[in-house]
Design a protein around this motif. Structure first.
Motif, PDB file in Angstrom:
ATOM      1  N   ARG A  94       0.828  -1.211   0.000  1.00  0.00           N
ATOM      2  CA  ARG A  94       0.000   0.000   0.000  1.00  0.00           C
ATOM      3  C   ARG A  94       0.859   1.256   0.000  1.00  0.00           C
ATOM      4  NH1 ARG A  94      -3.114  -2.651   3.923  1.00  0.00           N
ATOM      5  NH2 ARG A  94      -2.271  -1.293   5.559  1.00  0.00           N
ATOM      6  N   VAL A  95       1.913   1.249   0.801  1.00  0.00           N
ATOM      7  CA  VAL A  95       2.801   2.411   0.859  1.00  0.00           C
ATOM      8  C   VAL A  95       3.463   2.641  -0.496  1.00  0.00           C
ATOM      9  CG1 VAL A  95       4.922   3.320   1.883  1.00  0.00           C
ATOM     10  CG2 VAL A  95       3.206   2.232   3.342  1.00  0.00           C
ATOM     11  N   VAL A  96       3.942   1.561  -1.119  1.00  0.00           N
ATOM     12  CA  VAL A  96       4.581   1.682  -2.430  1.00  0.00           C
ATOM     13  C   VAL A  96       3.585   2.202  -3.462  1.00  0.00           C
ATOM     14  CG1 VAL A  96       5.608   0.371  -4.332  1.00  0.00           C
ATOM     15  CG2 VAL A  96       6.348  -0.053  -1.981  1.00  0.00           C
ATOM     16  N   THR A  97       2.374   1.644  -3.477  1.00  0.00           N
ATOM     17  CA  THR A  97       1.365   2.064  -4.449  1.00  0.00           C
ATOM     18  C   THR A  97       0.987   3.528  -4.259  1.00  0.00           C
ATOM     19  OG1 THR A  97       0.467  -0.175  -4.619  1.00  0.00           O
ATOM     20  CG2 THR A  97      -0.966   1.624  -5.306  1.00  0.00           C
ATOM     21  N   THR A  98       0.840   3.954  -3.012  1.00  0.00           N
ATOM     22  CA  THR A  98       0.496   5.353  -2.738  1.00  0.00           C
ATOM     23  C   THR A  98       1.572   6.292  -3.266  1.00  0.00           C
ATOM     24  OG1 THR A  98      -0.771   4.755  -0.763  1.00  0.00           O
ATOM     25  CG2 THR A  98      -0.007   7.033  -0.920  1.00  0.00           C
ATOM     26  N   ASN A  99       2.832   5.946  -3.024  1.00  0.00           N
ATOM     27  CA  ASN A  99       3.928   6.783  -3.515  1.00  0.00           C
ATOM     28  C   ASN A  99       4.014   6.760  -5.038  1.00  0.00           C
ATOM     29  OD1 ASN A  99       5.988   7.903  -1.271  1.00  0.00           O
ATOM     30  ND2 ASN A  99       5.003   6.050  -0.515  1.00  0.00           N
ATOM     31  N   PHE A 100       3.773   5.594  -5.633  1.00  0.00           N
ATOM     32  CA  PHE A 100       3.792   5.475  -7.094  1.00  0.00           C
ATOM     33  C   PHE A 100       2.727   6.368  -7.721  1.00  0.00           C
ATOM     34  CE2 PHE A 100       1.849   3.000 -10.692  1.00  0.00           C
ATOM     35  CZ  PHE A 100       2.781   3.365 -11.649  1.00  0.00           C
ATOM     36  N   ARG A 101       1.530   6.330  -7.166  1.00  0.00           N
ATOM     37  CA  ARG A 101       0.461   7.189  -7.688  1.00  0.00           C
ATOM     38  C   ARG A 101       0.798   8.661  -7.493  1.00  0.00           C
ATOM     39  NH1 ARG A 101      -4.545   3.539  -5.290  1.00  0.00           N
ATOM     40  NH2 ARG A 101      -4.512   1.948  -6.940  1.00  0.00           N
ATOM     41  N   GLY A 102       1.515   8.962  -6.419  1.00  0.00           N
ATOM     42  CA  GLY A 102       1.954  10.334  -6.199  1.00  0.00           C
ATOM     43  C   GLY A 102       2.906  10.808  -7.282  1.00  0.00           C
ATOM     44  N   VAL A 103       3.829   9.933  -7.702  1.00  0.00           N
ATOM     45  CA  VAL A 103       4.753  10.298  -8.776  1.00  0.00           C
ATOM     46  C   VAL A 103       3.992  10.488 -10.089  1.00  0.00           C
ATOM     47  CG1 VAL A 103       6.772   9.570 -10.115  1.00  0.00           C
ATOM     48  CG2 VAL A 103       6.683   9.119  -7.657  1.00  0.00           C
ATOM     49  N   GLU A 104       3.038   9.589 -10.366  1.00  0.00           N
ATOM     50  CA  GLU A 104       2.216   9.756 -11.571  1.00  0.00           C
ATOM     51  C   GLU A 104       1.492  11.103 -11.559  1.00  0.00           C
ATOM     52  OE1 GLU A 104       0.757   5.493 -13.243  1.00  0.00           O
ATOM     53  OE2 GLU A 104      -0.252   6.178 -11.415  1.00  0.00           O
ATOM     54  N   PHE A 105       0.949  11.469 -10.400  1.00  0.00           N
ATOM     55  CA  PHE A 105       0.251  12.752 -10.278  1.00  0.00           C
ATOM     56  C   PHE A 105       1.196  13.914 -10.569  1.00  0.00           C
ATOM     57  CE2 PHE A 105      -0.441  16.399  -7.437  1.00  0.00           C
ATOM     58  CZ  PHE A 105      -1.624  16.891  -7.973  1.00  0.00           C
ATOM     59  N   LEU A 106       2.425  13.837 -10.056  1.00  0.00           N
ATOM     60  CA  LEU A 106       3.382  14.920 -10.283  1.00  0.00           C
ATOM     61  C   LEU A 106       3.733  15.063 -11.757  1.00  0.00           C
ATOM     62  CD1 LEU A 106       5.763  14.381  -7.228  1.00  0.00           C
ATOM     63  CD2 LEU A 106       4.151  16.264  -7.578  1.00  0.00           C
ATOM     64  N   MET A 107       3.774  13.945 -12.477  1.00  0.00           N
ATOM     65  CA  MET A 107       4.023  14.031 -13.921  1.00  0.00           C
ATOM     66  C   MET A 107       2.894  14.798 -14.610  1.00  0.00           C
ATOM     67  SD  MET A 107       6.947  12.473 -14.359  1.00  0.00           S
ATOM     68  CE  MET A 107       7.341  13.214 -12.761  1.00  0.00           C
ATOM     69  N   ARG A 108       1.656  14.481 -14.240  1.00  0.00           N
ATOM     70  CA  ARG A 108       0.512  15.181 -14.843  1.00  0.00           C
ATOM     71  C   ARG A 108       0.485  16.649 -14.424  1.00  0.00           C
ATOM     72  NH1 ARG A 108      -1.995  10.372 -13.048  1.00  0.00           N
ATOM     73  NH2 ARG A 108      -2.962  11.492 -11.307  1.00  0.00           N
ATOM     74  N   LYS A 109       0.738  16.900 -13.150  1.00  0.00           N
ATOM     75  CA  LYS A 109       0.688  18.268 -12.630  1.00  0.00           C
ATOM     76  C   LYS A 109       1.653  19.183 -13.369  1.00  0.00           C
ATOM     77  CE  LYS A 109       1.715  20.958  -8.460  1.00  0.00           C
ATOM     78  NZ  LYS A 109       2.149  20.904  -7.039  1.00  0.00           N
ATOM     79  N   HIS A 110       2.835  18.665 -13.696  1.00  0.00           N
ATOM     80  CA  HIS A 110       3.865  19.496 -14.322  1.00  0.00           C
ATOM     81  C   HIS A 110       3.875  19.373 -15.845  1.00  0.00           C
ATOM     82  CE1 HIS A 110       5.683  20.851 -10.562  1.00  0.00           C
ATOM     83  NE2 HIS A 110       5.520  19.629 -10.102  1.00  0.00           N
ATOM     84  N   GLY A 111       2.898  18.666 -16.398  1.00  0.00           N
ATOM     85  CA  GLY A 111       2.787  18.588 -17.847  1.00  0.00           C
ATOM     86  C   GLY A 111       3.909  17.820 -18.515  1.00  0.00           C
TER      87      GLY A 111
END
Length: 253
Positions: A94-111
């Motif tokens: 769960r911790v790994v998945t949460t952090n992974f989704r966070g990185v995906e979000f940062l990619m989208r956030k910064h275009g």
């Protein structure tokens, strides 16, 4: 071979989506660069998926378990204390998945344009991407950041099958705590695994070719860690070279 389609022009192309790669991509985007990132596996790299993050989750559990075992000394009485390793692994995932989704979000956030696949340099400004869907394309960029990371290195006479003979990723996928475990190499990764599996109840032997564990650290640090591991029941064999490993249905010699 057909010529791959063009994937566009960028100010910065990052090859590798681990901590160096995705952070570099984010910084480039923050500075106004049109940025692309190529990653053949999952964003976050070794550290997030089979390295720093999952092992720190396990170490936290081991620390908590050791503290609870010592509770009586501090006046805290607890009975029925047991380790549910299945739950430990589920929390780790769960911790790994949460952090992974966070990185995906940062990619989208910064275009940042993320291209799943293998990247190969064709020159100082071009990267060929063999995408995971079987297609190919070429990215053009003014700058290229190579952040492809590393992979585990084996030893002569040692064949990793991730059944009996494990690398770091295979160790993290163990379904249960093994009765006994021999760890080859007493650097940072080896001592981490020795510490946490000893706390979880495994009989651990830590084998190091150099005269002391953590050979790249100060002698004082090495001595303190060796003392603590010994207190936890870890058998330490320094100055010991491994010439071969033989795996069988019953174990490893």
């Amino acid at each position: 071979m057909s010529v791959p389609d063009s994937g566009g022009r960028y100010d910065l192309i990052v090859v590798g989506g681990g901590p160096a790669g995705y952070v570099g991509a984010i910084r480039g985007a923050q500075l106004g660069l049109r940025t692309a990132l190529v990653e053949r596996e999952k964003l976050g790299g070794t550290c997030l998926h089979v390295g720093c993050i999952p092992t720190k989750v396990l170490l936290h559990t081991a620390e908590l378990l050791e503290t609870m075992r010592a509770g009586a000394e501090m006046g805290i009485q607890a009975s029925g204390l047991a380790l549910d390793y299945g739950q430990v692994r589920r929390r780790m995932d769960r911790v790994v998945t949460t952090n992974f989704r966070g990185v995906e979000f940062l990619m989208r956030k910064h275009g940042i344009a993320v291209f799943p696949g293998d990247g190969r340099l064709l020159g100082p400004t071009r990267v060929r991407v063999a995408a995971t869907d079987g297609s190919e394309l070429i990215l053009e960029g003014r700058h290229i950041l190579v952040a492809t990371g590393s992979r585990p290195r084996t030893l002569p006479g040692v064949v990793i099958d991730n059944h009996r003979v494990l690398d770091n990723a295979g160790t993290l996928r163990l379904p249960a705590v093994p009765r006994s475990l021999a760890i080859l190499g007493a650097g940072a990764v080896g001592t981490e695994f020795a510490s946490l599996f000893a706390a979880f109840g495994a009989a651990v032997t830590l084998i190091e070719m150099m005269p002391a564990i953590l050979p790249l650290e100060d002698e004082d640090v090495s001595g303190v860690v060796a003392h603590e591991l010994g207190r936890r029941g870890v058998a330490i064999r320094t100055g010991t070279a491994v010439t071969g490993v033989a795996a069988s249905a019953d174990g490893v010699r």
